[in-house]
Design an enzyme around this catalytic site. Sequence first.
Site, PDB file in Angstrom:
ATOM      1  N   THR A  67      38.238  40.551  40.009  1.00 12.33           N
ATOM      2  CA  THR A  67      38.926  39.258  40.054  1.00 12.33           C
ATOM      3  C   THR A  67      37.977  38.054  40.126  1.00 12.33           C
ATOM      4  O   THR A  67      38.343  36.965  39.705  1.00 12.33           O
ATOM      5  CB  THR A  67      39.880  39.205  41.271  1.00 12.33           C
ATOM      6  OG1 THR A  67      39.135  39.548  42.440  1.00 12.33           O
ATOM      7  CG2 THR A  67      41.042  40.154  41.091  1.00 12.33           C
ATOM      8  N   ASP A  68      36.756  38.266  40.647  1.00 15.30           N
ATOM      9  CA  ASP A  68      35.882  37.109  40.900  1.00 15.30           C
ATOM     10  C   ASP A  68      35.716  36.194  39.683  1.00 15.30           C
ATOM     11  O   ASP A  68      35.819  34.987  39.791  1.00 15.30           O
ATOM     12  CB  ASP A  68      34.476  37.568  41.337  1.00 15.30           C
ATOM     13  CG  ASP A  68      34.445  38.060  42.772  1.00 15.30           C
ATOM     14  OD1 ASP A  68      35.522  38.245  43.363  1.00 15.30           O
ATOM     15  OD2 ASP A  68      33.337  38.271  43.300  1.00 15.30           O
ATOM     16  N   LYS A  83      40.762  31.440  39.978  1.00 17.98           N
ATOM     17  CA  LYS A  83      40.820  32.125  41.266  1.00 17.98           C
ATOM     18  C   LYS A  83      40.695  31.061  42.356  1.00 17.98           C
ATOM     19  O   LYS A  83      39.694  30.346  42.417  1.00 17.98           O
ATOM     20  CB  LYS A  83      39.697  33.161  41.379  1.00 17.98           C
ATOM     21  CG  LYS A  83      39.796  34.002  42.646  1.00 17.98           C
ATOM     22  CD  LYS A  83      38.835  35.182  42.689  1.00 17.98           C
ATOM     23  CE  LYS A  83      39.083  35.989  43.950  1.00 17.98           C
ATOM     24  NZ  LYS A  83      38.250  37.181  44.086  1.00 17.98           N
TER      25      LYS A  83
END
Length: 421
Positions: free
Chosen positions: A157-158, A235
């Site tokens: 996800t980063d 994010k």
Amino acid sequence: MEPGSKVTLRWRGKILRGVFVKEDKGFIVLKLSNGYNVGIPKDEAEILSVEGREHIGKPRFHYRPVQNPDLPKVGIAATGGTIAARVDYVTGAVTAEFTVEDLVNTFPELNELATLVPRQVSNIFSENMVPSIWREIARGVYELLKESDGVVVTHGTDTMHYSTAYLSFALSTPKPVVFTGAQRSSDRPSSDAALNLLSSVYVAGYSPLKGVFLSMHESSSDGWNAVHLGTRVRKMHTSRRDTFRSIGRDPVARVYIEARGGRIVRKEFQLLDPEWTREHPLELRDHLNENVALLKYFPGMKKELFERVLLEHDGVVIEGTGFGHVREELIPLIKEAVDSGVFVGITSQTIYGRTHSHVYSTAVKMEEAGAVFLEDMLPETAFAKLVWVLGQTKDLERARDLMLTNVAGEITERSGIEWKL
Ligand code: GLU
């Protein structure tokens, strides 16, 4: 102590319980019940008890993938990260190499949704991603699109939003390409992996969407997933399951999947923006220039640092303050860089809102020096786009035109400046 043993120890007055993973450089590595691994210096740890092996989450049944011609075919391009990774039930460690068997065993409901076509593109945490791997993902997805109804990309996800941005430019697609990931690994009871994967496979196999999207939890509890446009997503939280947010626009769709006991009991898709069902041909345009930088300006940034970053790259996206500013003293260096053929693009570190070159004198001077104000493009998206643009031209005028042309929804219309967290 064997890997997998349940260990209780005292360390600096605290009692810790977990599963022993390994001993490494004088540290005892324990997997705690919240899923995190901790390293405790061996000579400071007092072992209180060691019990038999833990078998957390080991599947009780063996599921086989189905090849059902009535179901859509969905390609799975795996790049790494914790989602769709296989848990080693002895050590509790996670490996991202997987087979369709592993996937179906971890998420058996997949058998009801699609015939899966897997492809391992890479096996890395996404902080280790580099633009050349974005290109490998684009190529892998392109191949999968030729033989499937849609593709899911599993990704850490980063930096997932950088990859969705690059693929939005590098691929024209008549089918859905859906990135997804997990904030909690699939061996944890609170994992979001299953829902994110099932929802994404559902969107990829059944929805009318065309383009590159990112689907993750819409709120912190299980239920609806939001489907975000690949160029307008970011994010926004280190650990929440609804970490990804659409910025400056709403998600394009929502999806709901409920599974119980290995069966899907409810599935629903809501289209929110029909714009993203428009027809596109399948085309791979995987241009790439890796000599591009993204630079966040901060008060007091040294001239030498600014100059070096600008002059050592073919293009730089600056995250300026407010409407897109840097200290006045640095503006001659922008001119020097532009005169020597470096593309300098301006975005804002406020994330929400549009850059502006006419409100304050600083920005007017920056524009006169040759900086290009990139409307309301998100910094990460602008960076991925510049990697793509400078892969096709070094001509600054042409690069300017391409950067300011709305290719994949990266620039929003002037009206409707909304923001929500
Ligand atoms: N740093 C990891 C990554 O981005 C986090 C785990 C995950 O999100 O999958 O790959």
